[in-house]
Design a protein around this motif. Sequence first.
Motif, short mmCIF file in Angstrom:
data_model
loop_
_atom_site.label_atom_id
_atom_site.label_comp_id
_atom_site.label_asym_id
_atom_site.label_seq_id
_atom_site.Cartn_x
_atom_site.Cartn_y
_atom_site.Cartn_z
N LEU A 1 0.79 -1.27 0.06
CA LEU A 1 -0.07 -0.19 -0.09
C LEU A 1 0.81 1.36 -0.12
CD1 LEU A 1 -2.80 -0.95 2.50
CD2 LEU A 1 -2.85 -1.13 0.17
N HIS B 1 -2.02 -6.17 4.44
CA HIS B 1 -1.18 -5.01 4.36
C HIS B 1 0.37 -5.56 4.55
CE1 HIS B 1 0.02 -0.76 5.46
NE2 HIS B 1 0.59 -1.02 4.40
N ARG C 1 -1.40 3.46 9.13
CA ARG C 1 -2.18 2.22 9.60
C ARG C 1 -3.52 2.31 10.03
NH1 ARG C 1 1.80 -2.24 12.14
NH2 ARG C 1 2.49 -3.24 10.24
N TYR D 1 -9.12 -5.34 7.36
CA TYR D 1 -7.73 -4.77 6.98
C TYR D 1 -6.75 -5.69 8.06
CZ TYR D 1 -3.90 -1.69 7.43
OH TYR D 1 -2.64 -1.01 7.46
#
Lengths: 298, 734
Positions: free
Chosen positions: A190, A215, A260, A274
């Motif tokens: 990302l 991520h 984040r 996520y």
Amino acid sequence: MPAAEQYLKPEVIRQISRLDLRAQFIVRGFLHGLHASPFHGFSVEFSEHRRYAPGDDLKDIDWLVYAKTDKYYVKKFEAETNITGYLVMDLSQSMGYTYRQELTKFEYSICLAAALCYLMIHQQDPCGLIAFDERIRHSLPPRSKRTQLANVLSLLSKLEPTGKTEIAKSLVQIAAMLRQKSLLMIFSDLLAEPEPVIQALRQLRHGGHDVILFHVLDEAEVKFPFSGMVEFEEPETRERLQVDASNFKQDYLAELERFREHFRRECFQSGVDYVPLDTSMQFDKALMEYLLSRRSRR
Amino acid sequence: MEFLNFGMAFFAASAAVPVILHLIMRQNPKHVVFPALRFVRQRNEANRRKLRLRHLVLLALRAAALIFLAFALARLTLTTSGALVSQQAPVSAVMVFDTSPRMGYEQDNQTRLAAAVEIAKELLNNLPPKSEIAIFDTSGDLVNYAQDMQLAKDRLERLQLNPGSLDMITTLEDAVRLLTQASHEVQELYIFTDLSQVTWSETQAARLQALLGDAPNAARFIIDVGSIEPRNTALGNLELSAETLPRNTELVVRMPVSRVGGTVEKELQWFLHHWEDGQAETELKGQTFFTQEDGDSQTIEFRISTLDLKPGIYQGEVRLVGRKDDGLQLDDQRFFTFRVQPPWRILLASPAPAESYTFDLHGALAPPALRKEDRTRFECTVMTLAQLESAKLDNYHVVALLDPTPLPDAVWDRLYQYVNAGGRLAIFLGREAGAPDASFNAEAAQRLLPGKLGPPARWPDGTFLTTDRNSHPLLREFQQLEGVPWRNFPVFRFWPVEQLNEHARVITQYTNGQPAILERDVGRGRVLVMTTPISDELDETAWNTLPTGLEPWPFVMLANETMLYLVGGENQTFNYVAQPQLRAELALEGTSGIPRYLLTFPDGRQDNPLSSPNEPRITIPGITQVGNYRVQGGTADSPVELGFSVNYGPEQSQLARVTPEQLAATFGSFEPTVVRSSGELKRIARTRREGQELFPWLIMLVAVLLAAEHVLANVFYGMREKPRYRHPWEREET
């Protein structure tokens, strides 16, 4: 630690060169660690028999078959609803980075993807693969046949993170490409402008897809283990920056956390799972996330 | 400021080392490929500014530490004078010692003067070589600088308490004058004192500051050797009812006693000394016990009868017994001298009948009741004026003429010879004087009278005597009273004096401004004239009602004081208070001077000084001791036995200390450094002379700077906090 669970560690998996074995070891380690069949409580239809293996629930043993053959077979079931899953791999050059770990972010992602693919095929779930950088580079339609696993793993092992990336644009392309509601498991660091990515994720969700966003960052990117004067170079843009790393760590970690947190908040609001990961973490985190997602889709 | 080790000051240049290191030893950055550069970039600018500030702070701390270390090694010194003075530069030191008797106060078995001398000796030992020293005390002796330390120490050894001490300011005047003539650049004034309020009162401020202004660069030190909490019982100023008194009376002695510090019981004794065949004998005449608390003050009165005392000089002393809780011994003893003599012989002469004319005055001088007991001060002989011609006047201390008629020249001649030889004549003029031109204004009488008489003045409504605000010795006792009711005793007639003789003085006047009592010195004698009589009976022709008014005690008092004045004279003082250059004067009565006499000092030492043979008095100069002095002389036929006493002044017992505020006000802008010990004095004097070496302070500062550098460096570079966010599933690092 039991031997099977060793394979949840990236540094152990690194020693296994074949991707299919890696996937198999990861999944076995994961399942062994659960101390119960991951399929327990799942409402599925009977599909076939297989030999009993330690870890299988005793109540699944088919006693009629035992009476006939004097061997233990367990009943296999097929899920009522199949999940069509796509493994979405980010091919950006930054994914090929590691500072001091055994696996790069991309290798770590591939291991995870392979394991997930293994699990899905094992579950009779159709599993496909999409790889993108500035656009979609590779695409493998989802299949639930056992041969699909080999196809996916074969493609995964050929992928290389080399170029620049356009995450948002690629995700929008994927959204347009998919006809059927699917589970998208995106592996990316990302490292791009967050807002377009979030917009693209919302678009995916709007299309009825479930999204798990892995991520994946390098351990060094999460812990910032540098000290003294350091000149950092961004691999994609070649931009350089001199920093007294000893003094900068707190600021860096705060900034990363802010980033984040932003994704966590936005993903939560959009219904996207996520999952922040770094390359020093065990694989079970990602697998558990997949299983929870699968259960929620029933 | 100066460097005692100047070479090391160049070490301060090492402060450039951290700067150079900072510039040339910059760390080569490590090259790291890092994809997450975006997180670095976001905060880098603010971080860089903070980093630069931290670098500068640390750089400044390191450079400052090196500079102060260099200063410390170079022995940076702070000098108060501002001048660069070598450590061994000679000084001009003037020491002034308070040698007043108060410095005899004992504490820890040491008088304050001894304590001061001890400190001064140590001070001498610490003076740089070739320094010049002058040592003053309050005796008033002139001194000059000496370079010989041994001489200075000998002078210190010889310092002693001085009963007739000068005040400190006078002594300081001489000391400062000498300081202005100092040959060395560094000048120091050391004042050794007990810091008593008496010495350093603010009334002295202007005088003190003016003289200290003459030596503004001199360092001023007060070495305070006084007792912080004095404990003392002090005898005050002894008072005698009379210094000369006839036999058969009582000497009343009033002895003030005061206490400072704590409660104590004391015994007071009084003694009388007799001289029998040249030997002194001491007789305890009485004693009393008393208890006093801190701040108490009382007067103890006792009486000594002269009933059995032969005429002559007597001396005595009052003594406090016991030394417990009594720091100052000098005020535990007081001495006194008085003279006992036979009743003064007074010849009262008047017109016949003399007993009638002299009745009032005779009664006032020798009351009949006392006459019966033989206790009168005066022994009066009454005769008529006609008998004067044949009377032996020399037998009388005073001849008094009451309301005299015109006298023949032969009588005036006799009276003149009597007075000229030292006799005393009192004339109370009245109605019997007649026409003055024929007698009293004639030449024979005018040799004695204070002026020419005018026609008698008549004052029908009465005029009055005045004795207020008159300091004449004759009227001194009247000043002790709160007004004398002279208005009850009007004077209707008197003799005005028109032409005052140049040797005459008016002692007092009537309220109308006319002279009432006059005196005139004639030869060695004295004539006193009252211009109104004291012998008139109470009727309408009376010139006044002085002796005949209701309760005429002012007349009685005036009669006695007049006679005492005439017989005693103002010089009959036997008791003195010690003071600088004190001299005693003793009248020689009945002797026209002696060529030589023997003086016995209180300590028993004897001297045989010369005197002026024709002087009717002996003058003894340079009295420096307190106690009883005895003077003997004359011939076997007419021996002279005299004496006098000298006591410390009551101010020598005042041990109250001056407060720091009072001292500051007294010295003004010339405030001295006050120390109490030789160690303190040594340190301050050396600091003042050599400056305050800053080595310990600088080393401490360097340590602080290095510690600060260490702490800050750790704070800046040593922060190893864990990231605030950690995944709940993230395991601890192994």
